[in-house]
Design a protein around this motif. Structure first.
Motif, mmCIF file in Angstrom:
data_model
loop_
_atom_site.group_PDB
_atom_site.id
_atom_site.type_symbol
_atom_site.label_atom_id
_atom_site.label_comp_id
_atom_site.label_asym_id
_atom_site.label_seq_id
_atom_site.Cartn_x
_atom_site.Cartn_y
_atom_site.Cartn_z
ATOM 1 N N TYR A 90 0.746 -1.364 0.108
ATOM 2 C CA TYR A 90 0.047 0.004 0.071
ATOM 3 C C TYR A 90 0.868 1.151 -0.028
ATOM 4 C CZ TYR A 90 -3.690 -3.415 0.659
ATOM 5 O OH TYR A 90 -4.595 -4.257 0.215
ATOM 6 N N PHE A 435 -12.612 -3.550 -2.885
ATOM 7 C CA PHE A 435 -11.912 -2.730 -2.054
ATOM 8 C C PHE A 435 -12.935 -1.686 -1.203
ATOM 9 C CE2 PHE A 435 -9.847 1.650 -1.655
ATOM 10 C CZ PHE A 435 -8.862 1.287 -0.796
ATOM 11 N N TYR A 438 -15.059 -3.529 1.419
ATOM 12 C CA TYR A 438 -14.033 -3.584 2.919
ATOM 13 C C TYR A 438 -13.864 -2.112 3.642
ATOM 14 C CZ TYR A 438 -12.180 -8.364 1.620
ATOM 15 O OH TYR A 438 -12.043 -9.787 1.050
ATOM 16 N N LYS A 439 -13.726 -1.312 2.769
ATOM 17 C CA LYS A 439 -13.405 0.078 3.368
ATOM 18 C C LYS A 439 -14.763 0.520 3.973
ATOM 19 C CE LYS A 439 -12.405 4.975 2.084
ATOM 20 N NZ LYS A 439 -11.689 5.774 1.172
ATOM 21 N N ASN A 442 -14.930 -0.968 7.144
ATOM 22 C CA ASN A 442 -13.660 -1.122 7.772
ATOM 23 C C ASN A 442 -13.363 -2.374 8.352
ATOM 24 O OD1 ASN A 442 -11.501 0.328 8.671
ATOM 25 N ND2 ASN A 442 -12.222 0.380 10.725
ATOM 26 N N LEU A 455 -6.459 -2.206 7.307
ATOM 27 C CA LEU A 455 -6.269 -1.110 6.532
ATOM 28 C C LEU A 455 -6.803 0.155 6.820
ATOM 29 C CD1 LEU A 455 -6.242 -2.781 2.887
ATOM 30 C CD2 LEU A 455 -4.181 -2.363 4.414
ATOM 31 N N THR A 456 -7.213 0.349 7.937
ATOM 32 C CA THR A 456 -7.869 1.571 8.386
ATOM 33 C C THR A 456 -7.368 2.892 7.732
ATOM 34 O OG1 THR A 456 -8.845 0.477 10.107
ATOM 35 C CG2 THR A 456 -9.063 3.072 10.084
ATOM 36 N N PHE A 459 -6.794 2.850 3.698
ATOM 37 C CA PHE A 459 -7.939 2.956 2.803
ATOM 38 C C PHE A 459 -8.239 4.229 1.999
ATOM 39 C CE2 PHE A 459 -10.394 -0.525 5.186
ATOM 40 C CZ PHE A 459 -10.371 -1.417 4.074
#
Length: 466
Positions: A90, A435, A438-439, A442, A455-456, A459
């Protein structure tokens, strides 16, 4: 205040093309605004240019579908997508990634500016300039595209509402050389919802009734007898009523407005033709069983974009998939999505393979919205008040995709969300949905090693050239 660099079309110099074959999207020249907007056909040419931007590799022709956002969602073995190598960790600031991220921001806002310029030119025209329904359809489509792009920018460049209601991005409703201030996420979402609600009202008189609806069913991705831009054919390649309703459901879910999300999802799910059959349905099992299907399972696509070389470009890269057995589980040998989307061993994505014979004229299509997503939305938003009904919706979708073993009762909302994510991994690979799923929740991301990525903070994509 952060600045947005907009390429504003002061003279509205937009791409032109052949009006009759508008969907070819092959720009042939540039036309000044003074000439372009002398006729309704000129407005269609301008909107054609906007759709061309949407289908470019920078937006839905790659990065917002099978490209960057699916790499971020860990849909692939990253060792086989070397152009995105920094995203293994990332890393958004390496030169190649920084340029790609900035390019999405710039082209999205350029296209928003063109939408606003087109709306302002429409407002200069008096009664009688457009034929019946033409103005309403044109304005509705442009409002929906403007809303969709603001929503994508919000999802990429701001925290999800479940994490923080922060100052996010500017929302442009008119052409302006003055940078607009950033608005909070909740404010942006309400502006998006307002644009989509207005678009629905404008377009329902055409798409929901009479010949418009009949031809949407018959010619969603091909021409009918009227091959002009303002004809009734190929409405599946346009941000019409059903696409707008589906997008409104998606946006409302992101905003936490479960009631609005459910209502719009069910409106499309329950919509019927004159013979009481669904307006939009799924690819039939009988078609798939005799091998006459298209790999896209295109019957349930509500809205797609179009680029002639999309499939050819897709096939230049080998997209290998991890965790196939884990994702499909007991449905490994029955789920149509494995049979249609992947190679027989389940390791390579072939959803857009140009070698596959397809029904009708669905080639070069870039799926943006499907009926299956609305089943996911309806199920998730129903769970709190009716978990059995929510499970029934999810099992209905699974059955339509060939799964023979229904899911048993799921005791918690979190576990039910995980079940939807599992289905989404099967359904939307190559389409840029995971993506954002998931975002929004969270959630940790299943990576290619079978582990999980938290990935908080990651994101949110950074923009270094605003």
């Amino acid at each position: 205040m952060k600045k947005v660099c907009l390429i504003l079309a002061g003279a509205m110099v937009l791409l032109s093309g052949c009006v009759k074959d508008w969907l070819e999207l092959e720009p042939k020249s540039e036309v000044s605004g003074d000439v372009l907007f002398e006729t309704p056909e000129g407005f269609s040419i301008a909107l054609n240019g906007i759709y061309t931007n949407l289908s470019s590799a920078t937006l839905y022709g790659q990065e917002l579908t099978h490209g960057m956002v699916d790499v971020l969602g860990r849909c692939y073995e990253l060792k086989n997508t070397t152009v995105y190598d920094p995203l293994k960790n990332y890393d958004y600031v390496s030169l190649g990634m920084e340029q790609r991220i900035n390019a999405i921001w710039a082209l999205a806002y350029t296209t928003i500016a063109n939408c606003n310029g087109l709306l302002e030119e429409m407002n200069k025209k008096g009664p009688g300039f457009f034929k019946e329904h033409e103005r309403a359809r044109l304005e509705g489509e442009v409002l929906s595209i403007r809303a969709m792009l603001h929503f994508e920018l919000l999802r990429l460049y701001a925290p999800a509402p479940v994490v923080q209601d922060a100052e996010a991005i500017p929302y442009y409703t008119k052409l302006s050389h003055v940078p607009m201030p950033e608005k909070r996420t909740s404010e942006i979402l309400q502006l998006v919802i307002a644009d989509l609600t207005r678009s629905k009202e404008l377009q329902k008189g055409f798409d929901k009734y009479g010949a418009g609806k009949d031809d949407f069913v018959r010619f969603r991705f091909r021409f009918g007898t009227d091959q002009t831009f303002f004809g009734t054919g190929k409405r599946g390649f346009r941000m019409g009523y059903y696409a707008t309703t589906a997008l409104l459901s998606r946006v409302a879910l992101y905003a936490g407005n479960d009631q609005l999300a459910y209502a719009n999802a069910m409106e499309v799910i329950n919509d019927k033709k004159d013979d009481n059959e669904p307006t939009i349905s799924f690819t039939s099992a009988t078609v798939i069983d005799v091998g006459e299907y298209d790999r896209l399972l295109s019957e349930d696509i509500i809205f797609a974009l179009y680029r002639l070389d999309y499939e050819e470009d897709f096939n230049k890269v080998t997209f290998l998939l991890p965790n196939t057995s884990q994702i499909f589980g007991s449905d490994l040998n029955s789920d149509y999505r494995k049979k249609c989307y992947l190679t027989s061993n389940g390791t390579q994505l072939l959803k857009f393979d140009v070698e596959q014979d397809r029904e009708g004229d669905i080639t070069s299509a870039i799926p943006v919205m499907r009926l299956s997503e609305l089943y996911h939305i309806a199920a998730e938003t129903l769970y709190d008040t009716d978990p059995d009904g929510a499970l029934a919706l999810l099992n209905t979708l699974r059955a339509k995709r060939g799964c023979t073993i229904p899911l048993s009762a799921i005791a918690t909302k979190a576990a039910f969300e995980d079940a939807i994510i599992n289905d989404a991994r099967r359904e939307f690979v190559g389409e840029g949905k995971l993506f954002f799923q998931y975002k929004r929740l969270n959630k940790t991301i299943l990576d290619e090693t079978g582990g999980n990525q938290t990935l908080t903070g990651k994101f949110v994509l950074p923009v270094t050239e605003r």
